[in-house]
Design a protein around this motif. Structure first.
Motif, short mmCIF file in Angstrom:
data_model
loop_
_atom_site.label_atom_id
_atom_site.label_comp_id
_atom_site.label_asym_id
_atom_site.label_seq_id
_atom_site.Cartn_x
_atom_site.Cartn_y
_atom_site.Cartn_z
N ASP A 54 -6.53 8.24 4.91
CA ASP A 54 -7.18 7.49 3.82
C ASP A 54 -7.52 8.40 2.65
OD1 ASP A 54 -8.87 8.67 5.66
OD2 ASP A 54 -10.49 7.24 5.39
N TYR B 115 -5.45 2.79 6.88
CA TYR B 115 -5.14 4.22 6.94
C TYR B 115 -6.26 5.08 7.51
CZ TYR B 115 -0.96 3.34 4.15
OH TYR B 115 0.26 2.89 3.72
N LEU C 135 0.81 -1.22 0.00
CA LEU C 135 0.00 0.00 0.00
C LEU C 135 0.85 1.27 0.00
CD1 LEU C 135 -2.67 -0.96 2.70
CD2 LEU C 135 -2.87 -1.15 0.21
N TRP D 156 -4.43 8.88 0.52
CA TRP D 156 -4.15 7.62 -0.18
C TRP D 156 -5.01 7.51 -1.43
CZ3 TRP D 156 -6.38 3.40 -2.22
CH2 TRP D 156 -5.55 2.31 -2.53
N ILE E 243 -8.18 -0.12 2.98
CA ILE E 243 -7.65 1.21 3.26
C ILE E 243 -8.29 1.80 4.52
CG2 ILE E 243 -7.42 3.57 2.38
CD1 ILE E 243 -5.64 1.29 1.10
#
Length: 349
Positions: A199, A193, A153, A202, A189
Protein backbone atom coordinates in the motif's frame (compact mmCIF):
# COMPACT_ATOMS: atom_id res chain seq x y z
CA UNK A 1 0.30 3.01 5.02
CA UNK A 2 -0.43 6.21 3.18
CA UNK A 3 1.85 8.84 1.72
CA UNK A 4 1.00 12.15 3.48
CA UNK A 5 -1.81 10.76 5.66
CA UNK A 6 -1.99 7.41 7.38
CA UNK A 7 -4.51 4.68 6.50
CA UNK A 8 -3.10 2.32 9.07
CA UNK A 9 -1.37 2.55 12.41
CA UNK A 10 1.94 3.13 10.63
CA UNK A 11 2.64 6.78 9.76
CA UNK A 12 5.07 8.40 7.39
CA UNK A 13 7.07 11.38 8.53
CA UNK A 14 8.92 14.00 6.53
CA UNK A 15 11.31 14.49 9.45
CA UNK A 16 11.47 11.21 11.35
CA UNK A 17 13.23 10.77 14.66
CA UNK A 18 16.35 8.72 13.74
CA UNK A 19 16.44 7.06 17.15
CA UNK A 20 12.80 5.96 16.93
CA UNK A 21 13.27 4.74 13.38
CA UNK A 22 16.33 2.72 14.38
CA UNK A 23 14.52 1.19 17.39
CA UNK A 24 11.53 0.28 15.20
CA UNK A 25 13.67 -1.36 12.54
CA UNK A 26 15.70 -3.20 15.16
CA UNK A 27 12.56 -4.59 16.82
CA UNK A 28 11.20 -5.75 13.47
CA UNK A 29 14.48 -7.39 12.54
CA UNK A 30 14.60 -9.18 15.88
CA UNK A 31 11.06 -10.47 15.44
CA UNK A 32 11.86 -11.81 12.01
CA UNK A 33 15.01 -13.44 13.33
CA UNK A 34 12.93 -15.38 15.82
CA UNK A 35 11.38 -17.24 12.89
CA UNK A 36 14.45 -17.60 10.73
CA UNK A 37 17.85 -15.91 10.48
CA UNK A 38 17.60 -16.25 6.74
CA UNK A 39 14.57 -13.93 6.44
CA UNK A 40 15.28 -10.25 5.98
CA UNK A 41 13.29 -7.11 6.71
CA UNK A 42 14.30 -4.22 4.51
CA UNK A 43 12.86 -0.74 3.99
CA UNK A 44 14.14 0.38 0.56
CA UNK A 45 13.08 4.06 0.94
CA UNK A 46 13.05 4.50 -2.84
CA UNK A 47 11.60 8.01 -3.13
CA UNK A 48 13.30 9.95 -0.38
CA UNK A 49 15.73 9.14 2.39
CA UNK A 50 13.65 11.45 4.59
CA UNK A 51 10.77 8.97 4.66
CA UNK A 52 10.64 6.11 7.11
CA UNK A 53 8.11 3.35 7.44
CA UNK A 54 7.58 -0.07 8.95
CA UNK A 55 6.71 -3.07 6.84
CA UNK A 56 3.83 -5.26 7.88
CA UNK A 57 4.58 -8.99 8.28
CA UNK A 58 3.48 -11.09 5.33
CA UNK A 59 0.21 -12.94 5.80
CA UNK A 60 1.76 -15.98 4.14
CA UNK A 61 4.95 -15.80 6.18
CA UNK A 62 4.22 -18.92 8.22
CA UNK A 63 3.02 -20.79 5.13
CA UNK A 64 6.21 -19.84 3.30
CA UNK A 65 8.35 -20.99 6.21
CA UNK A 66 6.61 -24.34 6.47
CA UNK A 67 6.81 -24.92 2.72
CA UNK A 68 10.38 -23.77 2.12
CA UNK A 69 12.28 -23.94 5.38
CA UNK A 70 15.61 -23.96 3.58
CA UNK A 71 14.75 -21.10 1.25
CA UNK A 72 16.10 -17.61 1.42
CA UNK A 73 13.34 -15.02 1.00
CA UNK A 74 12.59 -11.38 1.73
CA UNK A 75 9.71 -9.78 3.58
CA UNK A 76 9.37 -6.69 1.51
CA UNK A 77 7.25 -4.60 -0.82
CA UNK A 78 5.92 -7.51 -2.87
CA UNK A 79 5.28 -9.98 -0.06
CA UNK A 80 3.49 -12.31 0.59
CA UNK A 81 5.14 -14.79 -1.72
CA UNK A 82 4.56 -18.36 -2.78
CA UNK A 83 7.81 -19.83 -4.03
CA UNK A 84 8.44 -23.29 -5.39
CA UNK A 85 11.55 -25.10 -4.12
CA UNK A 86 12.97 -25.21 -7.65
CA UNK A 87 13.06 -21.41 -7.87
CA UNK A 88 14.05 -20.27 -4.39
CA UNK A 89 17.75 -19.97 -5.23
CA UNK A 90 17.11 -17.28 -7.83
CA UNK A 91 13.74 -15.75 -7.01
CA UNK A 92 13.61 -12.29 -5.43
CA UNK A 93 10.58 -9.98 -5.11
CA UNK A 94 10.43 -7.32 -7.79
CA UNK A 95 11.16 -3.74 -6.73
CA UNK A 96 7.81 -2.08 -7.45
CA UNK A 97 9.35 1.37 -7.61
CA UNK A 98 11.74 0.13 -10.30
CA UNK A 99 8.91 -1.25 -12.47
CA UNK A 100 7.56 2.29 -12.65
CA UNK A 101 10.94 3.93 -13.21
CA UNK A 102 11.03 5.50 -9.74
CA UNK A 103 13.59 3.51 -7.77
CA UNK A 104 16.34 5.71 -6.32
CA UNK A 105 18.22 2.90 -4.57
CA UNK A 106 20.00 1.40 -7.57
CA UNK A 107 23.34 2.23 -5.97
CA UNK A 108 22.42 0.56 -2.66
CA UNK A 109 24.08 -2.87 -2.56
CA UNK A 110 21.70 -4.30 0.06
CA UNK A 111 18.63 -3.12 -1.84
CA UNK A 112 19.95 -4.57 -5.10
CA UNK A 113 20.75 -7.86 -3.39
CA UNK A 114 17.29 -8.12 -1.85
CA UNK A 115 15.03 -6.96 -4.71
CA UNK A 116 14.80 -8.07 -8.33
CA UNK A 117 15.25 -5.31 -10.94
CA UNK A 118 15.37 -7.55 -14.02
CA UNK A 119 12.30 -9.15 -15.61
CA UNK A 120 14.54 -11.63 -17.40
CA UNK A 121 15.17 -13.37 -14.09
CA UNK A 122 11.57 -14.60 -14.04
CA UNK A 123 10.85 -14.63 -17.78
CA UNK A 124 13.69 -16.52 -19.41
CA UNK A 125 12.38 -18.12 -22.57
CA UNK A 126 14.34 -21.38 -22.34
CA UNK A 127 11.42 -23.19 -20.69
CA UNK A 128 11.68 -26.13 -23.08
CA UNK A 129 13.34 -26.83 -26.42
CA UNK A 130 12.13 -24.48 -29.13
CA UNK A 131 11.66 -27.15 -31.80
CA UNK A 132 7.86 -27.15 -31.34
CA UNK A 133 7.49 -23.40 -31.93
CA UNK A 134 5.05 -22.66 -34.74
CA UNK A 135 4.86 -19.60 -37.00
CA UNK A 136 2.79 -16.80 -35.50
CA UNK A 137 0.75 -14.16 -37.32
CA UNK A 138 1.77 -11.59 -34.71
CA UNK A 139 5.17 -10.19 -33.85
CA UNK A 140 4.51 -9.21 -30.24
CA UNK A 141 2.19 -10.27 -27.44
CA UNK A 142 1.22 -7.84 -24.68
CA UNK A 143 0.13 -9.68 -21.53
CA UNK A 144 -2.26 -7.54 -19.49
CA UNK A 145 -3.84 -8.29 -16.12
CA UNK A 146 -5.71 -5.40 -14.51
CA UNK A 147 -6.41 -5.10 -10.78
CA UNK A 148 -9.33 -3.28 -9.18
CA UNK A 149 -13.04 -4.10 -9.14
CA UNK A 150 -14.50 -0.64 -8.45
CA UNK A 151 -11.91 1.33 -10.42
CA UNK A 152 -8.65 0.12 -11.95
CA UNK A 153 -5.86 0.20 -9.38
CA UNK A 154 -3.01 -1.36 -11.35
CA UNK A 155 -2.14 -1.46 -15.04
CA UNK A 156 0.69 -3.94 -15.79
CA UNK A 157 1.79 -5.10 -19.26
CA UNK A 158 4.56 -7.52 -20.23
CA UNK A 159 5.70 -7.56 -23.87
CA UNK A 160 7.27 -10.67 -25.41
CA UNK A 161 8.40 -11.64 -28.89
CA UNK A 162 5.74 -13.98 -30.32
CA UNK A 163 8.25 -15.89 -32.40
CA UNK A 164 11.12 -16.37 -29.94
CA UNK A 165 9.20 -16.04 -26.62
CA UNK A 166 11.86 -13.55 -25.47
CA UNK A 167 10.95 -10.81 -23.00
CA UNK A 168 11.08 -7.40 -24.71
CA UNK A 169 9.81 -4.79 -22.26
CA UNK A 170 7.23 -4.02 -19.59
CA UNK A 171 4.91 -1.21 -18.58
CA UNK A 172 3.61 -0.90 -15.03
CA UNK A 173 1.65 1.82 -13.27
CA UNK A 174 -0.44 1.97 -10.12
CA UNK A 175 -3.69 3.84 -10.82
CA UNK A 176 -5.40 6.37 -8.53
CA UNK A 177 -9.23 6.35 -8.71
CA UNK A 178 -10.92 9.61 -9.70
CA UNK A 179 -14.54 8.82 -8.93
CA UNK A 180 -14.10 7.99 -5.25
CA UNK A 181 -13.67 10.00 -2.06
CA UNK A 182 -10.28 10.07 -0.36
CA UNK A 183 -11.66 8.04 2.54
CA UNK A 184 -13.04 5.39 0.19
CA UNK A 185 -9.73 5.27 -1.69
CA UNK A 186 -7.88 4.68 1.57
CA UNK A 187 -10.24 1.87 2.55
CA UNK A 188 -10.04 0.42 -0.95
CA UNK A 189 -6.24 0.36 -0.98
CA UNK A 190 -5.98 -0.95 2.57
CA UNK A 191 -8.30 -3.82 1.71
CA UNK A 192 -6.60 -4.59 -1.61
CA UNK A 193 -2.90 -3.85 -1.17
CA UNK A 194 -2.54 -3.47 2.59
CA UNK A 195 -2.60 -7.23 3.09
CA UNK A 196 0.07 -7.61 0.40
CA UNK A 197 2.31 -5.01 2.04
CA UNK A 198 2.42 -2.76 -1.03
CA UNK A 199 0.00 0.00 0.00
CA UNK A 200 2.92 2.37 0.65
CA UNK A 201 4.34 2.08 -2.86
CA UNK A 202 0.82 2.44 -4.31
CA UNK A 203 0.27 5.75 -2.49
CA UNK A 204 3.75 6.96 -3.44
CA UNK A 205 3.33 6.30 -7.17
CA UNK A 206 -0.34 6.00 -8.24
CA UNK A 207 -1.58 8.43 -10.92
CA UNK A 208 -5.03 8.88 -12.55
CA UNK A 209 -6.05 6.45 -15.30
CA UNK A 210 -6.07 9.16 -17.96
CA UNK A 211 -2.40 9.91 -17.22
CA UNK A 212 -1.59 6.19 -17.23
CA UNK A 213 -3.06 5.83 -20.71
CA UNK A 214 -1.09 8.84 -21.92
CA UNK A 215 2.16 7.27 -20.72
CA UNK A 216 1.13 3.87 -22.08
CA UNK A 217 0.42 5.31 -25.50
CA UNK A 218 3.89 6.85 -25.54
CA UNK A 219 5.28 3.42 -24.60
CA UNK A 220 3.37 1.83 -27.49
CA UNK A 221 4.65 4.50 -29.84
CA UNK A 222 8.24 3.95 -28.71
CA UNK A 223 7.89 0.30 -29.75
CA UNK A 224 6.18 1.21 -33.06
CA UNK A 225 3.07 -0.67 -31.95
CA UNK A 226 0.59 2.21 -32.29
CA UNK A 227 0.55 5.85 -33.38
CA UNK A 228 -2.02 8.12 -31.75
CA UNK A 229 -2.45 10.31 -34.83
CA UNK A 230 -3.24 7.25 -36.94
CA UNK A 231 -5.45 5.46 -34.39
CA UNK A 232 -6.60 1.97 -35.31
CA UNK A 233 -5.52 -1.37 -33.91
CA UNK A 234 -2.10 -2.38 -32.64
CA UNK A 235 0.58 -2.92 -35.28
CA UNK A 236 1.47 -6.64 -35.53
CA UNK A 237 0.70 -7.08 -31.83
CA UNK A 238 -2.20 -8.10 -29.59
CA UNK A 239 -3.15 -8.02 -25.94
CA UNK A 240 -3.26 -11.35 -24.12
CA UNK A 241 -5.55 -11.62 -21.11
CA UNK A 242 -6.60 -14.42 -18.79
CA UNK A 243 -10.33 -14.08 -19.46
CA UNK A 244 -12.40 -11.42 -21.20
CA UNK A 245 -13.12 -9.21 -18.18
CA UNK A 246 -10.10 -6.91 -18.51
CA UNK A 247 -10.84 -5.59 -22.00
CA UNK A 248 -14.49 -6.50 -22.50
CA UNK A 249 -15.74 -5.02 -19.23
CA UNK A 250 -13.24 -3.14 -17.09
CA UNK A 251 -11.51 -0.90 -19.62
CA UNK A 252 -14.80 0.52 -21.01
CA UNK A 253 -16.12 1.01 -17.46
CA UNK A 254 -12.98 2.85 -16.40
CA UNK A 255 -12.94 4.99 -19.55
CA UNK A 256 -16.52 6.04 -18.78
CA UNK A 257 -15.57 7.00 -15.20
CA UNK A 258 -12.51 8.87 -16.49
CA UNK A 259 -14.66 10.62 -19.13
CA UNK A 260 -12.59 9.44 -22.10
CA UNK A 261 -13.36 7.41 -25.20
CA UNK A 262 -12.23 3.78 -25.18
CA UNK A 263 -8.96 3.80 -27.19
CA UNK A 264 -8.94 1.97 -30.51
CA UNK A 265 -6.08 -0.32 -29.50
CA UNK A 266 -8.40 -2.00 -26.97
CA UNK A 267 -10.79 -3.23 -29.69
CA UNK A 268 -9.47 -6.80 -29.90
CA UNK A 269 -7.60 -9.27 -27.73
CA UNK A 270 -6.57 -12.88 -27.10
CA UNK A 271 -8.26 -14.68 -24.22
CA UNK A 272 -5.60 -17.20 -23.17
CA UNK A 273 -8.27 -19.42 -21.59
CA UNK A 274 -9.83 -20.00 -25.03
CA UNK A 275 -6.47 -20.77 -26.64
CA UNK A 276 -5.67 -23.13 -23.75
CA UNK A 277 -9.01 -24.93 -24.14
CA UNK A 278 -8.65 -25.45 -27.89
CA UNK A 279 -4.95 -26.37 -27.77
CA UNK A 280 -4.77 -28.71 -24.78
CA UNK A 281 -8.41 -29.86 -25.10
CA UNK A 282 -9.09 -29.17 -21.45
CA UNK A 283 -10.78 -26.35 -19.60
CA UNK A 284 -8.85 -23.99 -17.30
CA UNK A 285 -10.86 -21.63 -15.12
CA UNK A 286 -7.96 -19.27 -14.45
CA UNK A 287 -4.25 -18.61 -14.10
CA UNK A 288 -3.79 -20.82 -11.06
CA UNK A 289 -5.34 -23.81 -12.86
CA UNK A 290 -3.06 -23.29 -15.86
CA UNK A 291 0.04 -23.03 -13.68
CA UNK A 292 -0.90 -26.18 -11.77
CA UNK A 293 -1.75 -28.25 -14.86
CA UNK A 294 1.43 -27.19 -16.65
CA UNK A 295 3.52 -27.76 -13.51
CA UNK A 296 4.75 -24.16 -13.46
CA UNK A 297 5.46 -22.80 -9.94
CA UNK A 298 3.81 -19.50 -9.07
CA UNK A 299 6.16 -16.63 -8.36
CA UNK A 300 5.30 -13.60 -6.23
CA UNK A 301 1.89 -12.60 -4.90
CA UNK A 302 -1.38 -13.73 -6.44
CA UNK A 303 -3.60 -10.67 -7.10
CA UNK A 304 -0.64 -8.30 -7.30
CA UNK A 305 -1.09 -7.27 -10.93
CA UNK A 306 2.54 -7.19 -12.01
CA UNK A 307 3.18 -10.64 -10.49
CA UNK A 308 0.03 -12.13 -12.04
CA UNK A 309 1.05 -10.67 -15.40
CA UNK A 310 4.46 -12.31 -15.15
CA UNK A 311 2.91 -15.64 -14.21
CA UNK A 312 0.44 -15.46 -17.12
CA UNK A 313 3.41 -14.65 -19.37
CA UNK A 314 5.15 -17.81 -18.15
CA UNK A 315 2.04 -19.82 -19.07
CA UNK A 316 2.02 -18.13 -22.48
CA UNK A 317 5.71 -18.91 -23.04
CA UNK A 318 5.08 -22.56 -22.17
CA UNK A 319 2.14 -22.77 -24.56
CA UNK A 320 4.19 -21.26 -27.37
CA UNK A 321 6.99 -23.72 -26.62
CA UNK A 322 4.45 -26.56 -26.83
CA UNK A 323 3.35 -25.37 -30.27
CA UNK A 324 0.27 -23.25 -29.61
CA UNK A 325 -0.66 -20.51 -32.10
CA UNK A 326 -1.98 -17.25 -30.69
CA UNK A 327 -5.05 -15.90 -32.47
CA UNK A 328 -7.47 -13.07 -31.75
CA UNK A 329 -10.40 -14.52 -29.80
CA UNK A 330 -12.60 -11.43 -29.32
CA UNK A 331 -13.31 -8.19 -31.19
CA UNK A 332 -15.20 -5.10 -30.15
CA UNK A 333 -17.33 -3.25 -32.71
CA UNK A 334 -15.88 0.18 -33.49
CA UNK A 335 -19.37 1.54 -34.13
CA UNK A 336 -20.85 -0.01 -30.98
CA UNK A 337 -18.04 -0.56 -28.42
CA UNK A 338 -20.40 -2.47 -26.14
CA UNK A 339 -20.89 -5.13 -28.81
CA UNK A 340 -18.19 -7.81 -28.58
CA UNK A 341 -17.89 -10.68 -31.05
CA UNK A 342 -16.26 -13.89 -29.82
CA UNK A 343 -14.39 -15.69 -32.59
CA UNK A 344 -13.95 -19.18 -31.10
CA UNK A 345 -16.90 -21.58 -31.14
CA UNK A 346 -15.32 -23.63 -28.37
CA UNK A 347 -14.61 -21.09 -25.65
CA UNK A 348 -14.77 -20.41 -21.93
CA UNK A 349 -18.10 -18.76 -21.05
Amino acid sequence: MKFASSISSTKLSENPDPAKTLRSETLMASAAGAFSRRFLLLSPLPLSSAHSFALKPSLSFHRLLSRNRGASASMCLSAPVVVDAQTTDRWKPMCLYHTQGKCTKMDDALHMKTFNHDFLVDLKSNIRSLNKLRPQNLDYLLVLDLEGKVEILEFPVVMIDAKSMDFIDSFHRFVRPTGMSEQRINEYIEGKYGKLGVDRVWHDTAIPFKEVLGEFEQWLNNHDLWVKEQGGLLNRAAFVTCGNWDLKTKIPEQCKVSKIKTPSYFMEWINLKDIYLNFYKRRATGMMTMLRELDIPILGSHHLGIDDTKNITRVLQRMLADGAVMQITAKRSTSAPGDVKFLFKNRIR
